[in-house]
Design an enzyme around this catalytic site. Structure first.
Site, PDB file in Angstrom:
ATOM      1  N   HIS A  49       0.776  -1.258   0.462  1.00 10.01           N
ATOM      2  CA  HIS A  49      -0.119   0.064   0.309  1.00 10.01           C
ATOM      3  C   HIS A  49       0.915   1.443   0.078  1.00 10.01           C
ATOM      4  O   HIS A  49       2.186   0.593   0.795  1.00 10.01           O
ATOM      5  CB  HIS A  49      -0.527  -0.261   1.323  1.00 10.01           C
ATOM      6  CG  HIS A  49      -1.881   0.916   1.345  1.00 10.01           C
ATOM      7  ND1 HIS A  49      -1.525   2.405   2.065  1.00 10.01           N
ATOM      8  CD2 HIS A  49      -3.476   0.779   1.221  1.00 10.01           C
ATOM      9  CE1 HIS A  49      -2.926   3.170   2.033  1.00 10.01           C
ATOM     10  NE2 HIS A  49      -3.944   2.379   1.648  1.00 10.01           N
ATOM     11  N   ASP A  79       2.815  -4.871   7.955  1.00 14.58           N
ATOM     12  CA  ASP A  79       1.988  -3.877   8.059  1.00 14.58           C
ATOM     13  C   ASP A  79       0.167  -4.945   7.666  1.00 14.58           C
ATOM     14  O   ASP A  79      -0.090  -5.503   6.939  1.00 14.58           O
ATOM     15  CB  ASP A  79       1.828  -3.993   6.396  1.00 14.58           C
ATOM     16  CG  ASP A  79       0.713  -2.363   6.577  1.00 14.58           C
ATOM     17  OD1 ASP A  79      -0.809  -3.018   7.132  1.00 14.58           O
ATOM     18  OD2 ASP A  79       0.187  -2.135   5.366  1.00 14.58           O
ATOM     19  N   GLN A 136      -4.888  -5.066   6.566  1.00 11.43           N
ATOM     20  CA  GLN A 136      -5.782  -5.711   6.582  1.00 11.43           C
ATOM     21  C   GLN A 136      -6.308  -7.332   6.719  1.00 11.43           C
ATOM     22  O   GLN A 136      -7.610  -7.893   6.793  1.00 11.43           O
ATOM     23  CB  GLN A 136      -5.483  -6.533   4.852  1.00 11.43           C
ATOM     24  CG  GLN A 136      -5.709  -5.346   3.961  1.00 11.43           C
ATOM     25  CD  GLN A 136      -7.151  -4.521   3.728  1.00 11.43           C
ATOM     26  OE1 GLN A 136      -8.156  -5.063   4.463  1.00 11.43           O
ATOM     27  NE2 GLN A 136      -7.411  -2.698   3.162  1.00 11.43           N
ATOM     28  N   LYS A 185     -10.192   0.159  10.510  1.00 12.66           N
ATOM     29  CA  LYS A 185     -10.888  -1.497   9.408  1.00 12.66           C
ATOM     30  C   LYS A 185     -10.661  -2.986  10.542  1.00 12.66           C
ATOM     31  O   LYS A 185     -11.437  -3.901   9.852  1.00 12.66           O
ATOM     32  CB  LYS A 185      -9.782  -1.626   8.661  1.00 12.66           C
ATOM     33  CG  LYS A 185      -9.461  -1.166   7.397  1.00 12.66           C
ATOM     34  CD  LYS A 185      -8.119  -1.169   6.659  1.00 12.66           C
ATOM     35  CE  LYS A 185      -6.969  -0.405   6.283  1.00 12.66           C
ATOM     36  NZ  LYS A 185      -8.141   0.621   4.864  1.00 12.66           N
ATOM     37  N   CYS A 190      -4.721   2.695  -4.059  1.00  9.87           N
ATOM     38  CA  CYS A 190      -3.707   3.139  -3.169  1.00  9.87           C
ATOM     39  C   CYS A 190      -2.289   1.944  -3.439  1.00  9.87           C
ATOM     40  O   CYS A 190      -1.837   1.408  -2.316  1.00  9.87           O
ATOM     41  CB  CYS A 190      -3.455   2.831  -1.758  1.00  9.87           C
ATOM     42  SG  CYS A 190      -4.594   4.567  -1.113  1.00  9.87           S
TER      43      CYS A 190
END
Ligand SMILES: Cc1ncc(COP(=O)(O)O)c(C=O)c1O
Lengths: 155, 412
Positions: free
Chosen positions: B129, B206, B209, B232, B370
């Site tokens: 991202h 990261d 998600q 999220k 993104c």
């Protein structure tokens, strides 16, 4: 069927997006402007050949993107090809007014371009419709046979 | 994770926890398939915010009064919850941030700014991202480090066979996403962290998600840093966290200066608190942290393994139904994937698909997500993405398929 969608994607617009007119390049003697819409990736390469008196002698584009951006470019080239400079400038101004305001009396001179006013109900898509015109405005500001970049995002 | 039984969960009852999903949009029942961008919030999280503001609101770590100590307890209690939720050794390893983006910027600035020098390499992957690319590019401009990218294969998985080639001795940090937000790929994070450690590099995951979608344990993964966003995973916007191994956080200098982060200040200089407080200058997002704590309680009650199994089954069903449509290209790995699917239709550009769907109450995402460098690599103008969470169901997928058929008829 949803009537806003039918207004946005009129048959003429869908037709131009699938079979764009004046699609191609002008290899010599033209101003070249690359326009892009970074937030969604639409882009066009606009080639404009001005006559000695400033009239739009020839205009062509290539590009890729959504139906609105490509149809708008196609309709624009048809409308301004052959027009004197002042008239082309007026059309650019009138088109912007057409799709960004609620004005009901759009100039007849816009012709088929008036079909694009369905974009008004889709504020996020206004920049798709404006991309080709921004590129044309930039072309008007260029010196002969020069190259330039424009973007629909504020820098 | 494998013995989760999603059929034992009453998903339609759980869906009732989300007031926002009950509405109509443009005269059609809302179908929200954009949870990868931001999830919806259950009533208990909204209620936790309201309760905080109606009863406990005050600044933290400052007042000697009752409300301030309640606010402080709730805020620090949320930190404990985050630590337990991701298996950190202690709450001192959890820094509250605005989200994944700020967490990665913190590492790039505070850790990268101190420990990286010209010629060092930051290894990322091509599926990152923008928030795990741009902070490193900014650092590169300042310090002369190099940024490199582990390639992504056509099918949407990392080029793992080349991992050793890219993990050279100059690599000081390897930062990668757990689940790709545009492809759905689930990366083998444990293996990637191990490979980084072998060459003496540290690792950053990261987890934007993944944090709300599958069980995560930082000690099992073996990462040095892990970043995620609350919004999220059922929590409010503006709150997230950075996990950092204690040793690393201790060695890192602060990056923002101000109140809350100091032990003492004179006109000549200041001394700082220990981690995590030295990274939290100024009044923090107290309500957000409390909301994140409430979201964690809520998610844990349902069970992350169950949530993952639910999402996985739903995305598999969506892909199966989409494959019935002619002229559609589905991206991402054919094997295991997170609860999202990106696609392209021959008949219509992603933006036209998204605009069209919106008029039927269907929220999809169209664009580059993104991931511009990745889209450019695959020569895509963008994609349309449907992303799922545990409040979505098969009936919604069926409705999406009907709308996509409608798109094809309309733009044919
Ligand atoms: C994989 C990934 N990383 C990072 C981010 C950035 O998260 P945030 O905008 O919450 O900081 C996102 C969210 O869009 C994401 O999907």
């Amino acid at each position: 069927m949803n009537s806003d969608l039918e207004d946005l994607y009129q048959q003429v617009i869908l037709d131009h997006s699938k079979r764009p007119r004046n699609f191609g390049e002008i290899p010599v003697g033209a101003v070249h402007v690359h326009g892009d819409n970074p937030s969604c990736g639409d882009e066009i390469h606009l080639h404009v050949k001005f006559a000695a008196d400033g009239a739009v002698e020839d205009i062509k584009f290539t590009g890729q993107g959504c139906a609105i951006s490509q149809a708008s470019a196609s309709l624009m080239t048809m409308k301004i090809k052959g027009k004197p400079r002042v008239e082309a400038e007026e059309l650019a101004h009138a088109f912007q007014t057409l799709i960004t305001t609620d004005a009901t009396d759009s100039p007849r001179a816009l012709g088929d371009l008036r079909l694009m006013n369905g974009v008004r109900k889709f504020p996020q898509r206004v920049k798709c419709a404006m991309l080709a015109w921004r590129a044309f405005e930039q072309a008007l500001a260029q010196t002969p046979e020069s190259e330039a970049e424009v973007s629909t995002e504020p820098k | 994770m494998n013995n989760a039984d999603p059929s034992a969960v009453e998903w339609d009852v759980i869906r009732e926890d989300f007031p926002i999903l009950r509405q109509e949009v443009r005269g059609h029942p809302l179908i929200y398939l954009d949870s990868a961008a931001s999830s919806q919030k259950p009533r208990c999280v909204i209620e936790a915010l309201r309760h905080y503001y109606e009863y406990d609101n005050a600044n933290v770590h400052r007042g000697l009064h009752e409300l301030s100590s309640r606010a402080t307890d709730a805020y620090e209690g949320a930190r404990e919850k985050v630590a337990r939720y991701i298996g950190a050794a202690s709450a001192e390893e959890i820094v509250f941030t605005r989200g994944t983006t700020e967490s990665i910027n913190l590492v790039a600035n505070a850790w990268g700014g101190k420990f990286l020098k010209a010629g060092d390499v930051v290894l990322l992957t091509e599926m990152e991202h923008h928030s795990n690319i741009v902070p490193w590019q900014l650092l590169a401009e300042r310090t002369g480090i190099k940024v490199r990218y582990l390639p992504v294969r056509e099918e949407g998985t990392l080029e793992l066979a080349e991992l050793d080639k890219w993990l050279t001795p100059e690599v000081k940090i390897f930062a990668f996403t757990h689940i790709s937000n545009s492809l759905g790929t689930i990366n083998p994070v444990q293996e990637l962290c191990r490979a980084a450690r072998k060459v003496g590099a540290i690792s950053l995951v990261d987890a934007a998600q993944s944090a709300g979608h599958l069980p995560i344990n930082v000690q099992e993964i073996g990462c040095d840093f892990l970043a995620f966003s609350g919004h999220k995973m059922c929590a409010p916007t503006g709150i997230g966290a950075l996990y950092g191994r204690r040793e690393l956080l201790t060695a890192m200098p602060p990056w923002h200066g101000g109140g809350e982060m100091i032990s003492s200040v004179t006109f000549e200089g200041a001394t700082f608190k220990d981690a995590p407080h030295k990274f939290e200058a100024g009044t923090p997002n107290i309500a957000g942290a409390i909301g994140l704590g409430a979201a964690i309680d809520y998610i844990e009650k349902i069970g992350r393994a169950e949530i993952f199994a639910h999402d996985e089954a739903l995305v598999a069903y969506a892909i199966k139904r989409m494959a019935e449509l002619p002229g559609i290209r589905i991206f991402g790995p054919s094997g295991k994937r997170g609860g999202l699917v990106s696609f392209m239709m021959d008949s219509a550009h992603p933006h036209d698909v998204t605009t069209f769907a919106d008029r039927y109450g269907l929220a999809l995402r169209g664009g580059h997500h993104c991931n511009q460098p990745l889209m450019r690599k695959f020569r895509l103008p963008g994609t349309t993405r449907a992303s799922f969470y545990f409040y979505n169901n098969r009936a919604e997928v069926d409705r999406m398929i009907e709308i996509l058929k409608e798109v094809q008829r309309f733009f044919a």
